[in-house]
Design a protein around this motif. Structure first.
Motif: not given
Length: 276
Positions: A60-87
């Motif tokens: 994000d810093r190198a590409l000056e994305t404004g945090g887009t890739l970090s937010r996507l990383w969190h979204e994809l991680t949460n989608r996979h590692y958060v139990p269905e009942w807690f999503k």
């Protein structure tokens, strides 16, 4: 990388490729800017390597994305590692302007340190591989950083036994109490310790009330097998009332902070040891 991991990170690799091309940089140029070997950029784009949170932030810093890739990383991680009942609850807490939570057994997930969360997960999920445990730890402990920038009201009433029943060793508990005190000192959270209660209200299951807007408030109640969102107005109001009664029985905020320091000193050692 296993096939399920490839499927999960496909969106990240495609977004990284698109942003790098839009910037006009080659893989080698981007890697040089990040002090990284250029082959790593290709591996991330081709899904040959799973991205780490730190890498997403550096990209994000190198590409000056404004945090887009970090937010996507969190979204994809949460989608996979958060139990269905807690999503559903996870999405709601990220929208909430106020969260009032009661916990009777353990430190609430939003407040857990990495060491504390790791002990709980390792004890409860004995067949889960270590790398997946670490991903779960990351997901759980990053939740606070994801919501604190919105400056919601975060008010916790926690039964005293959650601090007295050790999770891990003295170092883990000392660090956990230190973390809560730091969040309170920074004005991020309001916490009340509920000592031996005068009523049976404290025997209820952990729950939270989340204000999403001026006209929408929802509840979330946990149980041994998961949890569920409560959106019925009468039931949400009941949760609100119970929380108010529990808060009234809890120690006032300043006394709770002093009490946590006392618990740490008497049971887990001097808090200053965490800074040595």
């Amino acid at each position: 990388m296993e096939e399920d991991d490839r499927a999960r990170w496909r969106q990240f690799g495609a977004e990284l490729h698109r942003m790098r091309q839009s910037s006009g940089m080659t893989q080698r140029q981007l890697a040089t800017k990040m002090a990284m070997h250029y082959t790593m950029i290709g591996k991330l784009e081709r899904l040959e390597r799973s991205p780490k949170r730190e890498q997403a932030e550096e990209l994000d810093r190198a590409l000056e994305t404004g945090g887009t890739l970090s937010r996507l990383w969190h979204e994809l991680t949460n989608r996979h590692y958060v139990p269905e009942w807690f999503k559903d609850a996870l999405l709601l807490e990220q929208r909430a302007t106020e969260i009032r939570a009661y916990e009777s057994l353990r430190i609430p997930g939003l407040l857990q340190t990495r060491d504390y969360a790791r002990v709980l997960l390792e004890e409860r999920q004995v067949t889960t591989p270590p790398d997946q445990i670490e991903q779960m730890v990351e997901t759980r402990t990053e939740r606070m950083s994801m919501i604190r920038s919105n400056r919601p009201l975060l008010w916790f009433v926690i039964k005293e036994s959650a601090f007295l029943d050790p999770v891990g060793d003295e170092r883990v508990m000392r660090g956990q109490i230190r973390h809560i005190l730091d969040l309170a000192d920074e004005g991020v959270i309001r916490v009340q310790v509920l000592p031996t209660p005068r009523s049976s209200l404290s025997l209820c299951e952990p729950f939270r009330v989340m204000v999403l807007s001026g006209t929408q408030t929802v509840g979330y109640v946990e149980n041994m097998l998961g949890g569920g969102v409560i959106d019925s107005s009468p039931q949400v109001q009941e949760l609100n009332s119970v929380f108010g009664l529990l808060a009234a029985e809890g120690l006032p905020f300043p006394q709770s902070i002093a009490h946590l320091r006392k618990i740490s000193g008497e049971r887990y050692g001097d808090l200053e040891e965490e800074h040595l």
